[in-house]
Design an enzyme around this catalytic site. Structure first.
Site, mmCIF file in Angstrom:
data_model
loop_
_atom_site.group_PDB
_atom_site.id
_atom_site.type_symbol
_atom_site.label_atom_id
_atom_site.label_comp_id
_atom_site.label_asym_id
_atom_site.label_seq_id
_atom_site.Cartn_x
_atom_site.Cartn_y
_atom_site.Cartn_z
ATOM 1 N N GLU A 180 -14.154 4.131 10.725
ATOM 2 C CA GLU A 180 -14.559 5.173 11.668
ATOM 3 C C GLU A 180 -14.319 6.568 11.109
ATOM 4 O O GLU A 180 -13.400 6.780 10.321
ATOM 5 C CB GLU A 180 -13.740 5.070 12.973
ATOM 6 N N TYR A 230 -9.881 -10.032 9.849
ATOM 7 C CA TYR A 230 -10.182 -10.585 8.526
ATOM 8 C C TYR A 230 -10.474 -12.079 8.588
ATOM 9 O O TYR A 230 -11.163 -12.617 7.734
ATOM 10 C CB TYR A 230 -9.032 -10.288 7.560
ATOM 11 N N HIS A 252 -0.699 -0.201 5.657
ATOM 12 C CA HIS A 252 -1.171 0.679 6.734
ATOM 13 C C HIS A 252 -0.196 1.816 7.051
ATOM 14 O O HIS A 252 0.373 1.892 8.137
ATOM 15 C CB HIS A 252 -1.461 -0.118 8.015
ATOM 16 N N GLN A 293 0.820 -1.219 0.000
ATOM 17 C CA GLN A 293 0.000 0.000 0.000
ATOM 18 C C GLN A 293 0.851 1.265 0.000
ATOM 19 O O GLN A 293 0.327 2.368 0.111
ATOM 20 C CB GLN A 293 -0.923 -0.007 1.228
#
Ligand SMILES: [Ca+2]
Length: 423
Positions: A294, A315, A200, A135
């Site tokens: 959130e 997960y 992340h 990512q």
């Protein structure tokens, strides 16, 4: 009365015990579970009186997934989805310049200017090296408040460092002709680096209403408790001077063993950060696990609970942390999504093209793909609509100076799509 300062080790030990007993989350010196506002801070929202907004229960509105003349009708607005720019490689962050050009990052490590007519410019020279794996890569970009005179831009990226890879903040000056970055330097490394995993990073960067630089960092996925450790910059919201030093008055500045850059703790993968124009409060947008995304209202010294409490599950279907959604000393989100919306970037709508959307916070949804519109009153989230659902994963969403809503996506040939009002 001041609470005794907690050491980072004590905070970590408390986290490890969280599954069995009442957790004792990290707290700044002088903070309480519902207070702890430092004297030197500007106003931040007080959300202790708010209910957590319920998850979405309506029917999402869909679309064809193809930009074009078809009119898309939603609860408050009808629009066409047009293709503003294409041929971009994984566009991630974007910001409009005062002259209306759009400065866009491509995750593989390029920065480009897009003209007001959608023409995509060449890669800007001088961009710092990135680790474009998983990512990671070149992620967010924002402008200095005085960009018009300083031309200073701030970049958030995944960078190589001793011991692995980390979230990095860098700055540079965009040359007057927009072809290169000058004076590029690293302002902050969110240490420690992590050798395993490339996920992340969080990595949204924004100047707050107090003129300080706010940076979100992800927990780096492999070791969730990093988000609760006060000697670790992963899984945090940081508040910095524009040269990367810890901002004056930060909540953990007097806590032994804590990093003075920390503004708030306990966030998972905060890929969104934006200011509510009605209140000037900062909202953090966080990508959860299976469910449990959130939106949080930022307040100095707050602990947003990850991974002690969450509305999601892991997960593999197992419980996370304490297996509960609330615990003393942790803040509740303003809004959460179960089932997931998987938000990346987000912004409040401002502009004249869609008056009915003023006060709405848009979230770019990844999985399921689509766009989330949250209605707000002050700093409270009061409702939710899901639109453009089921076809296109959006990375970021921002209003343009023309009032149209711009959407970044890896799909449609790496595009920036645009919502334009239609009768
Ligand atoms: Ca949380």
């Amino acid at each position: 009365m001041r609470r005794p300062a907690r050491s980072a080790l004590a905070a970590a030990a408390a986290l490890l015990a969280a599954c069995a007993a009442e957790p004792a989350p990290a707290q700044p010196a002088g903070a309480t579970a519902t207070g702890g506002r430092a004297e030197s801070m500007p106003r931040f929202g007080d959300f202790s009186q708010f209910e957590v907004a319920p998850s979405f229960t309506g029917t999402p509105s869909t679309w064809s997934g193809r930009p074009g003349p078809d009119v898309v009708r939603t609860s408050l607005a009808s629009f066409r989805v047009t293709s503003f720019a294409t041929g971009l490689a994984r566009p991630w962050g974007a910001v409009f310049l005062p002259d209306g050009q759009l400065l866009v990052t491509e995750r593989p490590g390029r920065l480009r200017l897009i003209a007001r007519d959608g023409r995509v410019g060449p890669p800007i020279a001088g961009v710092p090296d990135v680790v474009a794996e998983g990512q990671g890569g070149l992620l967010d970009v924002t402008l200095a408040p005085d960009f018009a005179t300083t031309r200073e831009v701030f970049l958030c990226l995944a960078g190589a460092a001793q011991g692995g890879v980390l979230t990095r903040l860098a700055s540079g000056r965009l040359s007057p002709d927009g072809t290169r970055l000058d004076g590029v330097r690293t302002l902050l490394d969110a240490t420690p680096a992590q050798d395993r995993g490339r996920n992340h990073y969080g990595c949204r960067v924004l100047f707050g209403p107090d003129g300080k630089l706010y940076l979100t960092t992800g927990d780096r996925y492999i070791e969730k408790p990093r988000a609760q450790r006060l000697n670790d910059l992963a899984g945090k919201v940081l508040r910095l001077e524009r040269d990367g030093r810890p901002a004056a008055g930060n909540p953990y500045a007097n806590t032994p063993g804590a990093r003075p850059e920390i503004f708030a703790v306990g966030v998972r993968n905060p890929q969104g950060l934006t200011m509510n124009p009605a209140t000037r409060s900062l909202f953090e947008i966080e990508f959860g696990a299976r469910g449990g995304d959130e939106v949080n209202l930022l307040r100095p010294g707050a602990n947003y609970g990850w991974p002690i409490v969450t509305y999601g599950i892991d997960y593999d279907g197992s419980a996370i942390g304490s297996g509960r959604t609330a615990a003393p000393g942790t803040e509740q989100p303003l809004w959460y999504a179960t089932p997931a919306a998987s938000p990346s970037g987000g912004n409040f709508y401002v502009g004249d093209a869609f008056p009915a959307w003023r006060g709405s916070l848009f979230l770019a949804g990844q999985s399921p793909p689509g766009l989330v519109r949250l209605t707000t009153e002050g700093d409270r989230v009061t409702g939710e609509e899901r639109m453009l659902w089921g076809r296109t994963r959006f990375r970021h969403v921002l209003p343009g100076p023309d009032g149209f809503l711009y959407l970044l996506t890896d799909e449609n040939d790496g595009a920036i799509l645009r919502l334009e009002p239609a009768g």
